[in-house]
Design an enzyme around this catalytic site. Structure first.
Site, PDB file in Angstrom:
ATOM      1  NE  ARG A 114      -3.807  -2.123  -0.071  1.00 33.41           N
ATOM      2  CZ  ARG A 114      -3.532  -3.226  -0.783  1.00 33.41           C
ATOM      3  NH1 ARG A 114      -2.448  -3.281  -1.552  1.00 33.41           N
ATOM      4  NH2 ARG A 114      -4.342  -4.250  -0.754  1.00 33.41           N
ATOM      5  CB  SER A 166      -8.440  -1.103   4.424  1.00 30.58           C
ATOM      6  OG  SER A 166      -9.012  -2.244   3.848  1.00 30.58           O
ATOM      7  CD  GLU A 190      -4.983   0.451   2.962  1.00 27.81           C
ATOM      8  OE1 GLU A 190      -4.802  -0.588   3.636  1.00 27.81           O
ATOM      9  OE2 GLU A 190      -5.546   0.447   1.856  1.00 27.81           O
TER      10      GLU A 190
HETATM   11  C1  FAD Z   1     -15.369   1.223  -0.647  1.00 31.90           C
HETATM   12  C2  FAD Z   1     -13.878   1.289  -0.782  1.00 31.90           C
HETATM   13  C3  FAD Z   1     -13.161   0.137  -1.088  1.00 31.90           C
HETATM   14  C4  FAD Z   1     -11.765   0.180  -1.229  1.00 31.90           C
HETATM   15  N1  FAD Z   1     -11.104  -0.977  -1.524  1.00 31.90           N
HETATM   16  C5  FAD Z   1      -9.763  -0.945  -1.720  1.00 31.90           C
HETATM   17  C6  FAD Z   1      -9.041  -2.133  -2.082  1.00 31.90           C
HETATM   18  O1  FAD Z   1      -9.579  -3.204  -2.228  1.00 31.90           O
HETATM   19  N2  FAD Z   1      -7.708  -2.030  -2.288  1.00 31.90           N
HETATM   20  C7  FAD Z   1      -7.029  -0.855  -2.139  1.00 31.90           C
HETATM   21  O2  FAD Z   1      -5.802  -0.829  -2.352  1.00 31.90           O
HETATM   22  N3  FAD Z   1      -7.692   0.279  -1.788  1.00 31.90           N
HETATM   23  C8  FAD Z   1      -9.022   0.266  -1.589  1.00 31.90           C
HETATM   24  N4  FAD Z   1      -9.685   1.423  -1.232  1.00 31.90           N
HETATM   25  C9  FAD Z   1      -8.932   2.659  -0.992  1.00 31.90           C
HETATM   26  C10 FAD Z   1      -8.734   3.563  -2.224  1.00 31.90           C
HETATM   27  O3  FAD Z   1      -9.792   3.387  -3.143  1.00 31.90           O
HETATM   28  C11 FAD Z   1      -7.382   3.301  -2.906  1.00 31.90           C
HETATM   29  O4  FAD Z   1      -6.312   3.581  -2.044  1.00 31.90           O
HETATM   30  C12 FAD Z   1      -7.221   4.149  -4.173  1.00 31.90           C
HETATM   31  O5  FAD Z   1      -6.056   3.729  -4.856  1.00 31.90           O
HETATM   32  C13 FAD Z   1      -7.101   5.635  -3.870  1.00 31.90           C
HETATM   33  O6  FAD Z   1      -7.251   6.305  -5.088  1.00 31.90           O
HETATM   34  P1  FAD Z   1      -7.804   7.792  -5.137  1.00 31.90           P
HETATM   35  O7  FAD Z   1      -7.762   8.246  -6.543  1.00 31.90           O
HETATM   36  O8  FAD Z   1      -9.112   7.893  -4.468  1.00 31.90           O
HETATM   37  O9  FAD Z   1      -6.665   8.538  -4.288  1.00 31.90           O
HETATM   38  P2  FAD Z   1      -6.857   9.626  -3.134  1.00 31.90           P
HETATM   39  O10 FAD Z   1      -7.611   9.031  -2.001  1.00 31.90           O
HETATM   40  O11 FAD Z   1      -7.373  10.888  -3.722  1.00 31.90           O
HETATM   41  O12 FAD Z   1      -5.337   9.834  -2.693  1.00 31.90           O
HETATM   42  C14 FAD Z   1      -4.626   8.783  -2.095  1.00 31.90           C
HETATM   43  C15 FAD Z   1      -3.134   9.126  -2.173  1.00 31.90           C
HETATM   44  O13 FAD Z   1      -2.740   9.130  -3.546  1.00 31.90           O
HETATM   45  C16 FAD Z   1      -2.118  10.371  -3.880  1.00 31.90           C
HETATM   46  N5  FAD Z   1      -2.442  10.686  -5.283  1.00 31.90           N
HETATM   47  C17 FAD Z   1      -3.672  10.680  -5.863  1.00 31.90           C
HETATM   48  N6  FAD Z   1      -3.545  10.992  -7.178  1.00 31.90           N
HETATM   49  C18 FAD Z   1      -2.229  11.209  -7.401  1.00 31.90           C
HETATM   50  C19 FAD Z   1      -1.453  11.575  -8.564  1.00 31.90           C
HETATM   51  N7  FAD Z   1      -2.022  11.783  -9.761  1.00 31.90           N
HETATM   52  N8  FAD Z   1      -0.118  11.705  -8.426  1.00 31.90           N
HETATM   53  C20 FAD Z   1       0.496  11.506  -7.215  1.00 31.90           C
HETATM   54  N9  FAD Z   1      -0.181  11.166  -6.098  1.00 31.90           N
HETATM   55  C21 FAD Z   1      -1.526  11.009  -6.195  1.00 31.90           C
HETATM   56  C22 FAD Z   1      -2.688  11.379  -2.884  1.00 31.90           C
HETATM   57  O14 FAD Z   1      -1.805  12.479  -2.708  1.00 31.90           O
HETATM   58  C23 FAD Z   1      -2.810  10.528  -1.627  1.00 31.90           C
HETATM   59  O15 FAD Z   1      -1.546  10.458  -0.996  1.00 31.90           O
HETATM   60  C24 FAD Z   1     -11.073   1.403  -1.076  1.00 31.90           C
HETATM   61  C25 FAD Z   1     -11.805   2.578  -0.799  1.00 31.90           C
HETATM   62  C26 FAD Z   1     -13.178   2.522  -0.650  1.00 31.90           C
HETATM   63  C27 FAD Z   1     -13.918   3.800  -0.360  1.00 31.90           C
END
Ligand code: FAD
Length: 323
Positions: free
Chosen positions: A183, A232, A302
């Site tokens: 992660r 998570s 996380e």
């Molecule tokens: C219902 C639910 C289920 C989920 N299930 C999982 C799962 O099974 N597995 C899992 O790994 N995660 C899961 N997640 C968590 C989440 O969806 C992941 O971590 C996802 O990858 C985050 O993506 P995001 O675009 O929403 O990033 P954000 O939440 O917007 O940001 C997360 C991090 O990424 C960075 N970031 C975002 N975009 C960029 C970019 N373009 N360049 C550099 N840094 C960037 C941000 O600065 C921050 O540090 C879940 C979340 C929810 C709500």
């Protein structure tokens, strides 16, 4: 957040911004963006039109200005006092694409939803990306978080990553340069990822569809995916499942203000309707404290937490238990 005050940044940059094509919003409400639907405003929200626009904008910013990229904010708590920073959110128009580029490769912009990449891989008959079907984030977030599920992670299928650094310089990184671990990407926090090339293996569409259906079924039956949540809350410590530690410490269903550890999946926090980011963070630290007392394990968040507490408010790690 101490340091540079971003409130007047747009005025200070003045005419220099005339070359910028993307959208700049001052005092932008983050609670409309975060999955938790909580959090204070960002001093500036910038949505670049494309990679050149992002690069030009970053090169104009004084080096002291804090910059935070966000994707779909599905893994974020933004504190109620907001962010004295420039938040960069890549536009769907410029960065939302996903295209096949060879028999086994796809290229996707980092605003592309993970789900869209999974569907594109299915259409192309490329296996190994079905796990993205159940993750509600963007490719940018997947790269930073090494997002994964069902035994697969981003590290297993990403080949080449394009990024822009804090001063606006463009970079191309390999999988190894990303320094992926559980992660996490250990690559410089300075980097904003803009697009990535993914590689899988030729696979029958029926097999990919079956794997995607299994992912979907598992989610719908075991996770509160229709709630305002952040996925998570805590990482699995080596040799443990976070949910089990939370459960054993009696925290399933634990509620503080409008925030609750989901009774359905107790490593998911949910906003029951009126939660603030303060409620969510206090709940998280309360759980960490209870787990520490019960099992001696220090859970690690996380979910990323960003921004400022309103004045007079704070939440200590482990509620001060380790101090
Ligand atoms: C219902 C639910 C289920 C989920 N299930 C999982 C799962 O099974 N597995 C899992 O790994 N995660 C899961 N997640 C968590 C989440 O969806 C992941 O971590 C996802 O990858 C985050 O993506 P995001 O675009 O929403 O990033 P954000 O939440 O917007 O940001 C997360 C991090 O990424 C960075 N970031 C975002 N975009 C960029 C970019 N373009 N360049 C550099 N840094 C960037 C941000 O600065 C921050 O540090 C879940 C979340 C929810 C709500």
């Amino acid at each position: 957040m101490a340091g540079y005050n971003c409130t007047n940044l747009v005025e200070e940059l003045g005419d220099k911004l005339s070359v910028i094509r993307g959208r700049i919003t001052e005092n932008a409400p983050m609670s409309q963006i975060t999955w938790f639907r909580t959090g204070g405003p960002a001093a500036i929200l910038f949505q670049p039109a494309d990679e050149d626009d992002l690069s030009a904008f970053l090169s104009l910013l004084p080096q002291e200005v804090p910059v935070f990229p966000i994707g779909m904010a599905s893994n974020l708590i933004i504190r109620d006092g907001g962010l004295n920073a420039v938040v960069i959110r890549l536009s769907a128009k410029g960065f939302g694409f996903a295209n096949q580029i060879s028999d086994t490769e796809l290229v996707a912009g980092t605003a592309c939803p993970d789900k869209r990449l999974a569907v594109k891989a299915l259409e192309a008959g490329i296996g190994g990306m079905h796990f993205y079907h159940g993750i509600p984030g963007s490719i940018g977030g997947a790269l930073r978080m090494n997002a994964g599920a069902n035994g697969r992670e981003t590290v297993s299928c990403v080949k080449e990553i394009h990024a822009v650094d804090r001063s606006g310089t463009k970079h191309v990184l390999s999988n190894a340069d990303m320094d992926f671990s559980y992660r996490k990407s250990g690559s410089s926090r300075d980097l904003i990822f803009t697009k990535a090339v993914f590689e899988g293996e030729l696979t029958s569409k029926d097999d990919i569809q079956k794997a995607m259906d299994e992912v979907q079924h598992h989610r719908e039956t075991s996770q509160p995916i229709k709630e305002k949540t952040g996925g998570s809350t805590f990482k699995n410590p080596k040799g443990y499942s976070a949910w089990k530690l939370v459960d054993d410490a009696g925290c399933r269903g634990l509620t503080i203000g409008g925030a609750q550890m989901s009774p359905m999946h107790c490593n998911f926090m949910i906003n029951m309707g009126q939660a603030t980011s303060y409620d969510l963070e206090r709940l998280g630290e309360t759980v960490r404290q209870k787990v520490l007392i019960n099992s001696g394990v220090q859970l690690e968040w996380e979910i990323k937490r960003l921004g400022d507490f309103p004045s007079g408010q704070s939440v200590e790690p482990f509620l001060g238990q380790l101090l």
